[in-house]
Write a protein that holds these residues in place. Structure first.
Motif, mmCIF file in Angstrom:
data_model
loop_
_atom_site.group_PDB
_atom_site.id
_atom_site.type_symbol
_atom_site.label_atom_id
_atom_site.label_comp_id
_atom_site.label_asym_id
_atom_site.label_seq_id
_atom_site.Cartn_x
_atom_site.Cartn_y
_atom_site.Cartn_z
ATOM 1 N N GLN A 51 0.861 -1.179 0.000
ATOM 2 C CA GLN A 51 0.000 0.000 0.000
ATOM 3 C C GLN A 51 0.899 1.231 0.000
ATOM 4 O OE1 GLN A 51 -3.389 0.100 -0.144
ATOM 5 N NE2 GLN A 51 -3.300 -2.111 -0.400
ATOM 6 N N PRO A 52 0.591 2.231 -0.801
ATOM 7 C CA PRO A 52 1.409 3.453 -0.791
ATOM 8 C C PRO A 52 1.399 4.117 0.592
ATOM 9 C CG PRO A 52 -0.085 3.426 -2.662
ATOM 10 C CD PRO A 52 -0.481 2.283 -1.774
ATOM 11 N N TYR A 53 2.538 4.706 0.947
ATOM 12 C CA TYR A 53 2.652 5.377 2.235
ATOM 13 C C TYR A 53 3.669 6.507 2.129
ATOM 14 C CZ TYR A 53 6.937 2.685 2.639
ATOM 15 O OH TYR A 53 8.172 2.149 2.403
ATOM 16 N N PRO A 54 3.451 7.603 2.841
ATOM 17 C CA PRO A 54 4.362 8.754 2.777
ATOM 18 C C PRO A 54 5.399 8.725 3.896
ATOM 19 C CG PRO A 54 2.357 9.412 3.856
ATOM 20 C CD PRO A 54 2.212 7.949 3.515
ATOM 21 N N LEU A 55 6.397 7.846 3.769
ATOM 22 C CA LEU A 55 7.389 7.708 4.823
ATOM 23 C C LEU A 55 8.753 7.518 4.177
ATOM 24 C CD1 LEU A 55 7.820 7.354 7.900
ATOM 25 C CD2 LEU A 55 7.438 4.911 7.559
ATOM 26 N N GLU A 56 9.690 8.390 4.474
ATOM 27 C CA GLU A 56 11.040 8.314 3.922
ATOM 28 C C GLU A 56 11.966 7.666 4.934
ATOM 29 O OE1 GLU A 56 11.978 9.262 0.862
ATOM 30 O OE2 GLU A 56 9.922 9.839 0.387
ATOM 31 N N MET A 57 12.929 6.898 4.461
ATOM 32 C CA MET A 57 13.857 6.194 5.353
ATOM 33 C C MET A 57 14.645 7.149 6.245
ATOM 34 S SD MET A 57 13.693 2.910 5.142
ATOM 35 C CE MET A 57 15.276 2.342 5.740
ATOM 36 N N GLY A 58 15.072 8.279 5.721
ATOM 37 C CA GLY A 58 15.879 9.213 6.496
ATOM 38 C C GLY A 58 15.083 10.150 7.381
ATOM 39 N N GLN A 59 13.766 10.069 7.294
ATOM 40 C CA GLN A 59 12.895 10.940 8.094
ATOM 41 C C GLN A 59 13.164 10.701 9.577
ATOM 42 O OE1 GLN A 59 8.858 10.646 6.775
ATOM 43 N NE2 GLN A 59 8.043 11.353 8.705
ATOM 44 N N LYS A 60 13.215 11.783 10.352
ATOM 45 C CA LYS A 60 13.414 11.620 11.797
ATOM 46 C C LYS A 60 12.251 10.843 12.394
ATOM 47 C CE LYS A 60 15.700 14.747 14.537
ATOM 48 N NZ LYS A 60 16.832 14.350 15.010
ATOM 49 N N LEU A 61 12.592 9.766 13.045
ATOM 50 C CA LEU A 61 11.587 8.932 13.697
ATOM 51 C C LEU A 61 12.275 8.191 14.832
ATOM 52 C CD1 LEU A 61 8.630 7.928 13.632
ATOM 53 C CD2 LEU A 61 9.442 6.024 12.243
ATOM 54 N N GLU A 62 12.156 8.756 16.024
ATOM 55 C CA GLU A 62 12.808 8.140 17.177
ATOM 56 C C GLU A 62 12.256 6.737 17.381
ATOM 57 O OE1 GLU A 62 15.326 9.285 19.045
ATOM 58 O OE2 GLU A 62 15.407 11.115 17.837
ATOM 59 N N ASN A 63 13.172 5.785 17.595
ATOM 60 C CA ASN A 63 12.774 4.407 17.854
ATOM 61 C C ASN A 63 13.796 3.785 18.795
ATOM 62 O OD1 ASN A 63 14.802 2.701 16.153
ATOM 63 N ND2 ASN A 63 14.123 4.327 14.760
ATOM 64 N N GLN A 64 13.579 2.560 19.195
ATOM 65 C CA GLN A 64 14.455 1.920 20.187
ATOM 66 C C GLN A 64 15.893 1.726 19.711
ATOM 67 O OE1 GLN A 64 11.881 -1.345 20.624
ATOM 68 N NE2 GLN A 64 12.735 -2.535 18.940
ATOM 69 N N LYS A 65 16.128 1.819 18.393
ATOM 70 C CA LYS A 65 17.472 1.601 17.866
ATOM 71 C C LYS A 65 18.156 2.869 17.364
ATOM 72 C CE LYS A 65 16.513 -3.130 16.523
ATOM 73 N NZ LYS A 65 16.505 -4.083 15.413
ATOM 74 N N GLY A 66 17.469 3.989 17.356
ATOM 75 C CA GLY A 66 18.083 5.221 16.874
ATOM 76 C C GLY A 66 17.078 6.293 16.543
ATOM 77 N N SER A 67 17.457 7.150 15.586
ATOM 78 C CA SER A 67 16.626 8.315 15.309
ATOM 79 C C SER A 67 15.944 8.294 13.945
ATOM 80 C CB SER A 67 17.480 9.580 15.421
ATOM 81 O OG SER A 67 18.503 9.536 14.436
ATOM 82 N N ASN A 68 16.137 7.215 13.169
ATOM 83 C CA ASN A 68 15.468 7.131 11.873
ATOM 84 C C ASN A 68 15.217 5.677 11.495
ATOM 85 O OD1 ASN A 68 17.875 6.082 10.702
ATOM 86 N ND2 ASN A 68 18.611 8.154 10.358
ATOM 87 N N LEU A 69 14.629 5.457 10.338
ATOM 88 C CA LEU A 69 14.284 4.085 9.940
ATOM 89 C C LEU A 69 15.496 3.276 9.477
ATOM 90 C CD1 LEU A 69 10.891 4.845 8.257
ATOM 91 C CD2 LEU A 69 11.273 3.517 10.331
ATOM 92 N N TYR A 70 16.563 3.932 9.034
ATOM 93 C CA TYR A 70 17.786 3.193 8.709
ATOM 94 C C TYR A 70 18.277 2.452 9.943
ATOM 95 C CZ TYR A 70 18.294 5.518 4.188
ATOM 96 O OH TYR A 70 18.098 5.953 2.906
ATOM 97 N N SER A 71 18.299 3.137 11.078
ATOM 98 C CA SER A 71 18.769 2.492 12.310
ATOM 99 C C SER A 71 17.806 1.377 12.742
ATOM 100 C CB SER A 71 18.966 3.513 13.431
ATOM 101 O OG SER A 71 17.771 4.201 13.703
#
Length: 84
Positions: A51-71
């Protein structure tokens, strides 16, 4: 589209590859060889339906492993590519 197949993902890589011009042999090769890292779905093949979604890998997104989706995906995404 990749050749005559509809796909939900059509990012900058697909544009650079000119995937819309792929013939059936190109599509078969891409299915076996090309993987896409999706911030939401993880590792995908070119014609996997999403399904299409508006989310970029480098977008800031705090998570348990870091600050973006790459981490977030790092531990999951590296092993399959290390085998290639």
């Amino acid at each position: 589209m990749i050749g005559n197949k509809k796909v939900a993902f059509y990012g900058i890589v697909f544009q650079a590859l000119k995937a819309e011009d792929f013939d059936s042999e190109d599509i078969e090769f891409a299915q076996k060889s090309l993987r896409i890292l999706s911030g939401l779905y993880g590792i995908l093949r070119p014609t996997d339906f999403i399904q299409p979604y508006p989310l970029e890998m480098g977008q800031k997104l705090e998570n348990q492993k870091g600050s973006n989706l790459y981490s977030f995906w790092q531990d999951i995404s590296i092993p399959p590519f290390a085998k290639i």
